[in-house]
Design a protein around this motif. Structure first.
Motif, mmCIF file in Angstrom:
data_model
loop_
_atom_site.group_PDB
_atom_site.id
_atom_site.type_symbol
_atom_site.label_atom_id
_atom_site.label_comp_id
_atom_site.label_asym_id
_atom_site.label_seq_id
_atom_site.Cartn_x
_atom_site.Cartn_y
_atom_site.Cartn_z
ATOM 1 N N ASP A 1 3.803 17.902 1.716
ATOM 2 C CA ASP A 1 4.649 16.835 2.236
ATOM 3 C C ASP A 1 4.790 15.778 1.149
ATOM 4 O O ASP A 1 3.853 15.533 0.382
ATOM 5 N N THR A 2 5.943 15.143 1.095
ATOM 6 C CA THR A 2 6.195 14.113 0.092
ATOM 7 C C THR A 2 5.825 12.742 0.647
ATOM 8 O O THR A 2 6.184 12.406 1.772
ATOM 9 N N GLU A 3 5.088 11.986 -0.148
ATOM 10 C CA GLU A 3 4.824 10.576 0.124
ATOM 11 C C GLU A 3 5.167 9.811 -1.142
ATOM 12 O O GLU A 3 5.371 10.403 -2.199
ATOM 13 N N PHE A 4 5.192 8.498 -1.020
ATOM 14 C CA PHE A 4 5.528 7.668 -2.168
ATOM 15 C C PHE A 4 4.409 6.659 -2.397
ATOM 16 O O PHE A 4 3.929 6.032 -1.456
ATOM 17 N N GLU A 5 4.013 6.522 -3.655
ATOM 18 C CA GLU A 5 2.882 5.693 -4.042
ATOM 19 C C GLU A 5 3.371 4.409 -4.702
ATOM 20 O O GLU A 5 4.261 4.443 -5.548
ATOM 21 N N PHE A 6 2.758 3.328 -4.293
ATOM 22 C CA PHE A 6 3.051 2.014 -4.878
ATOM 23 C C PHE A 6 1.726 1.379 -5.262
ATOM 24 O O PHE A 6 0.796 1.329 -4.457
ATOM 25 N N ILE A 7 1.619 0.919 -6.507
ATOM 26 C CA ILE A 7 0.424 0.219 -6.968
ATOM 27 C C ILE A 7 0.822 -1.226 -7.206
ATOM 28 O O ILE A 7 1.709 -1.511 -8.014
ATOM 29 N N ASP A 8 0.171 -2.126 -6.473
ATOM 30 C CA ASP A 8 0.561 -3.537 -6.573
ATOM 31 C C ASP A 8 -0.114 -4.223 -7.753
ATOM 32 O O ASP A 8 -0.854 -3.604 -8.532
ATOM 33 N N GLU A 9 0.137 -5.506 -7.899
ATOM 34 C CA GLU A 9 -0.379 -6.281 -9.034
ATOM 35 C C GLU A 9 -1.907 -6.399 -9.016
ATOM 36 O O GLU A 9 -2.519 -6.735 -10.029
ATOM 37 N N ASN A 10 -2.543 -6.098 -7.907
ATOM 38 C CA ASN A 10 -4.007 -6.113 -7.813
ATOM 39 C C ASN A 10 -4.592 -4.712 -7.988
ATOM 40 O O ASN A 10 -5.759 -4.489 -7.679
ATOM 41 N N ASP A 11 -3.776 -3.789 -8.462
ATOM 42 C CA ASP A 11 -4.164 -2.385 -8.650
ATOM 43 C C ASP A 11 -4.583 -1.700 -7.362
ATOM 44 O O ASP A 11 -5.344 -0.735 -7.377
ATOM 45 N N GLU A 12 -4.085 -2.188 -6.233
ATOM 46 C CA GLU A 12 -4.311 -1.523 -4.963
ATOM 47 C C GLU A 12 -3.170 -0.538 -4.740
ATOM 48 O O GLU A 12 -2.013 -0.833 -5.053
ATOM 49 N N THR A 13 -3.505 0.622 -4.201
ATOM 50 C CA THR A 13 -2.521 1.672 -3.993
ATOM 51 C C THR A 13 -2.143 1.742 -2.523
ATOM 52 O O THR A 13 -3.009 1.713 -1.647
ATOM 53 N N PHE A 14 -0.848 1.858 -2.290
ATOM 54 C CA PHE A 14 -0.309 1.973 -0.939
ATOM 55 C C PHE A 14 0.649 3.154 -0.922
ATOM 56 O O PHE A 14 1.265 3.485 -1.934
ATOM 57 N N TYR A 15 0.773 3.764 0.235
ATOM 58 C CA TYR A 15 1.628 4.935 0.371
ATOM 59 C C TYR A 15 2.712 4.686 1.406
ATOM 60 O O TYR A 15 2.458 4.064 2.435
ATOM 61 N N PHE A 16 3.891 5.181 1.096
ATOM 62 C CA PHE A 16 5.039 5.071 1.979
ATOM 63 C C PHE A 16 5.537 6.471 2.307
ATOM 64 O O PHE A 16 5.531 7.350 1.445
ATOM 65 N N ALA A 17 5.997 6.662 3.508
ATOM 66 C CA ALA A 17 6.625 7.924 3.902
ATOM 67 C C ALA A 17 8.072 7.927 3.432
ATOM 68 O O ALA A 17 8.653 6.874 3.129
ATOM 69 N N ILE B 1 9.018 -6.404 -2.492
ATOM 70 C CA ILE B 1 8.591 -5.753 -3.732
ATOM 71 C C ILE B 1 9.788 -5.733 -4.668
ATOM 72 O O ILE B 1 10.786 -5.047 -4.405
ATOM 73 N N ASP B 2 9.709 -6.539 -5.722
ATOM 74 C CA ASP B 2 10.800 -6.599 -6.696
ATOM 75 C C ASP B 2 10.928 -5.267 -7.419
ATOM 76 O O ASP B 2 9.932 -4.647 -7.795
ATOM 77 N N ASN B 3 12.155 -4.838 -7.634
ATOM 78 C CA ASN B 3 12.439 -3.597 -8.353
ATOM 79 C C ASN B 3 11.615 -2.424 -7.827
ATOM 80 O O ASN B 3 11.052 -1.656 -8.592
ATOM 81 N N TYR B 4 11.549 -2.291 -6.520
ATOM 82 C CA TYR B 4 10.712 -1.255 -5.934
ATOM 83 C C TYR B 4 11.081 0.151 -6.429
ATOM 84 O O TYR B 4 10.227 1.017 -6.546
ATOM 85 N N GLU B 5 12.342 0.352 -6.776
ATOM 86 C CA GLU B 5 12.770 1.673 -7.245
ATOM 87 C C GLU B 5 12.033 2.083 -8.511
ATOM 88 O O GLU B 5 11.853 3.269 -8.772
ATOM 89 N N GLU B 6 11.605 1.109 -9.309
ATOM 90 C CA GLU B 6 10.894 1.380 -10.549
ATOM 91 C C GLU B 6 9.375 1.378 -10.359
ATOM 92 O O GLU B 6 8.641 1.712 -11.277
#
Length: 134
Positions: free
Chosen positions: A73-89, A111-116
C-alpha cells in the motif's frame, strides 16, 4: 496466499527478468517480516542487487501495488523541521491537491511547499500480512 504462490504469480508475469527478481526480493523481505516500510532508498538498494533499472522499479511497484498481487500500500512520508516523521494516506494527498494545502497533523499549521516535502513510501498490505502470518 503464501510466499511461494506470490513468487509464482510474479514469475508467471515476468519470468526471471530484473523486475521479477526485484518483486521476489520484496516478497522475501515481506515473508521474513523485516520489511515494515519500503522507502525509495531501500528500493534502489534492492534494485541494484538485482540489476533492475528505473523502468523495472516502476514496473515492480505498479505490480505490487496493483490488483493482481497487491502486496504494498502507498503512504506518504513527511519529515518536519523537528525531524519528526508523519505519514499521510493517498486520500490525504488527494484532498491537499484539490484544496491546494496540506496541514501538519499535530500543529495544524500549513506545510509550505508540501509537494517538495512529502515522499511516497510503501507498507505491507493486508495480503502481505497473510504471507507474513505463515
Amino acid at each position: 496466499m503464501n510466499k511461494e504462490e506470490a513468487i509464482q504469480r510474479v514469475q508467471a508475469v515476468w519470468d526471471r527478468s530484473p523486475a521479477a527478481l526485484l518483486c521476489v526480493a520484496i516478497v522475501d523481505q515481506l515473508a521474513a517480516g523485516v520489511l515494515h516500510r519500503l522507502t525509495f532508498g531501500q528500493l534502489y538498494r534492492l534494485a541494484s542487487k538485482n540489476e533492475a533499472s528505473q523502468d523495472d522499479i516502476a514496473r515492480a511497484l505498479q505490480y505490487l501495488t496493483g490488483h493482481d498481487l497487491h502486496l504494498l500500500d502507498t503512504e506518504f512520508e513527511f519529515i518536519d523541521e523537528n525531524d519528526e516523521t508523519f505519514y499521510f494516506a493517498l486520500h490525504d494527498l488527494r484532498v491537499a491537491e484539490r484544496e491546494g494545502a496540506l496541514y501538519h497533523p499535530e500543529s495544524g499549521e500549513l506545510i509550505d511547499n508540501y509537494e517538495e516535502r512529502v515522499f511516497p513510501t510503501f507498507v505491507p498490505s493486508s495480503l502481505a500480512k497473510e504471507i507474513l502470518a505463515e
